[in-house]
Design an enzyme around this catalytic site. Structure first.
Site, mmCIF file in Angstrom:
data_model
loop_
_atom_site.group_PDB
_atom_site.id
_atom_site.type_symbol
_atom_site.label_atom_id
_atom_site.label_comp_id
_atom_site.label_asym_id
_atom_site.label_seq_id
_atom_site.Cartn_x
_atom_site.Cartn_y
_atom_site.Cartn_z
ATOM 1 N N ARG A 152 0.870 -1.173 0.000
ATOM 2 C CA ARG A 152 0.000 0.000 0.000
ATOM 3 C C ARG A 152 0.910 1.227 0.000
ATOM 4 N NH1 ARG A 152 -2.047 -3.557 3.975
ATOM 5 N NH2 ARG A 152 -4.177 -4.294 3.561
ATOM 6 N N LYS A 175 -1.991 -2.670 7.899
ATOM 7 C CA LYS A 175 -3.153 -2.254 8.689
ATOM 8 C C LYS A 175 -3.263 -3.071 9.968
ATOM 9 C CE LYS A 175 -6.071 -0.519 4.935
ATOM 10 N NZ LYS A 175 -7.377 -0.671 4.248
ATOM 11 N N HIS A 243 -2.684 3.329 -6.132
ATOM 12 C CA HIS A 243 -3.285 2.137 -5.540
ATOM 13 C C HIS A 243 -3.617 1.093 -6.603
ATOM 14 C CE1 HIS A 243 -4.827 0.021 -2.106
ATOM 15 N NE2 HIS A 243 -6.007 -0.172 -2.677
ATOM 16 N N ARG A 246 -1.046 -1.621 -6.900
ATOM 17 C CA ARG A 246 -1.172 -2.746 -5.953
ATOM 18 C C ARG A 246 -2.211 -3.739 -6.472
ATOM 19 N NH1 ARG A 246 -1.274 -4.619 -0.358
ATOM 20 N NH2 ARG A 246 -3.418 -4.883 0.365
ATOM 21 N N HIS A 269 -3.916 -9.081 3.762
ATOM 22 C CA HIS A 269 -5.344 -9.038 4.075
ATOM 23 C C HIS A 269 -5.630 -9.847 5.338
ATOM 24 C CE1 HIS A 269 -6.561 -8.124 -0.362
ATOM 25 N NE2 HIS A 269 -6.242 -7.045 0.298
ATOM 26 N N TYR A 278 -10.165 -10.459 -6.222
ATOM 27 C CA TYR A 278 -9.247 -10.494 -7.357
ATOM 28 C C TYR A 278 -9.559 -11.629 -8.318
ATOM 29 C CZ TYR A 278 -6.681 -6.836 -5.057
ATOM 30 O OH TYR A 278 -6.347 -5.649 -4.481
#
Length: 297
Positions: A152, A175, A243, A246, A269, A278
């Site tokens: 990211r 994250k 972005h 990515r 994730h 995806y």
């Protein structure tokens, strides 16, 4: 307890206990501040804990009147629910349900990846368009980290000079403070080393790796502007954003045979459901190829 005290406690809870990103903390605290500004005194946890669905609906209606759309309204509702649930825990009502209110329906669009050639061309173009050679090298290195390692943009810009010299793998903090290990391709390593050799500021190990023009931490907006200029020159659509690189990393790996679990680890994730989108992107890409190439499409 005053409104600033409530907001400070909420901010600490989000940042320290929940380990939310700075952007999330800022947005959630702003939502709480708007709610408190709309409520008459007293401002305390007990008052907040007594709020019901009607109060939340009134607050959302006021925000709608400000002109926010469905996505913003959904985020506002999520932040309000979280704040009121926290308020109930402060008065011993941890088991009491927060007000239940269904948010607006949001149509989720698929990520729009760029082609491998476009990704490389974007990186080359931002290098050539840099106001100084080291700035061009910096922007190229950041974009290659997004496309070559799936970072990211916030993850790339949070790297410190302690990452130098880059090895074959890099530990990234994403994250929620989750860490993952990503492989570093030779072209990515070479780009970062080229930037590090050209940057005119000392790169202390504890300081940001990527610097702004005056030596401070590099802002995301600077990379976004560089990409916007480059895609205009290249004739790429507005969806060709940092972005999107990515997304392209994930889509191209999936198309090359990567399994979802491995892709989940590489992207950082928390759940597989975030990665499964995806599979739809890849199908959409194949359909575009079919429509453009098949004589009877």
């Amino acid at each position: 307890m005053s409104a600033p005290d409530l907001l400070e406690a909420w901010r600490d809870h989000l940042a320290l206990a929940r380990r939310r990103s700075p952007h999330t903390v800022l947005a959630y605290v702003a939502t709480a501040a708007r709610l408190l500004a709309a409520l008459p005194p007293p401002h305390d946890w007990a008052t907040l804990a007594r709020l019901e669905v009607g109060d939340v609906r009134t607050q959302l209606a006021a925000r709608r009147a400000d002109g926010i759309g469905n996505v913003s309204a959904a985020r506002e509702l999520s932040a309000l629910k979280a704040f009121l649930a926290f308020a109930r825990t402060q008065v011993g009502g941890a088991d009491a349900p927060a007000p239940r209110l269904r948010g607006p329906r949001i149509k989720k669009g698929l990520p729009r990846p760029v082609t491998p050639d476009d990704a490389v061309n974007l990186a080359a173009m931002v290098e050539g368009e840099g106001s100084e050679p080291w700035i061009g090298a910096r922007d190229r290195a950041v974009l290659l980290l997004l496309y070559g390692a799936g970072l990211r943009i916030a993850e790339a810009l949070s790297l410190t000079a302690a990452a130098l010299p880059l090895a074959d793998v890099l530990t990234v903090t994403g994250k929620g403070g989750r860490q993952r290990v990503v492989p570093i391709l030779p072209i990515v390593k070479a780009a970062v080393e080229d930037y590090a050799a050209k940057v005119p500021f000392p790169l202390a190990r504890s300081e940001p790796l990527f610097r702004g023009a005056k030596g401070g931490p590099l802002a995301q907006a600077m990379i976004q502007r560089a990409v916007a200029r480059a895609r205009t020159v290249l004739g790429l659509p507005a969806t060709a954003t940092p972005h999107a690189l990515r997304h392209s990393f994930a889509t191209h790996l999936l198309g090359a045979g990567a399994d979802l679990r491995s892709l989940q680890e590489l992207l950082g994730h928390a759940s597989l459901s975030s990665t499964q989108i995806y599979t739809k992107v890849d199908a959409a890409t194949l359909l575009d190829v079919y429509r453009n190439a098949h004589p009877r499409a």
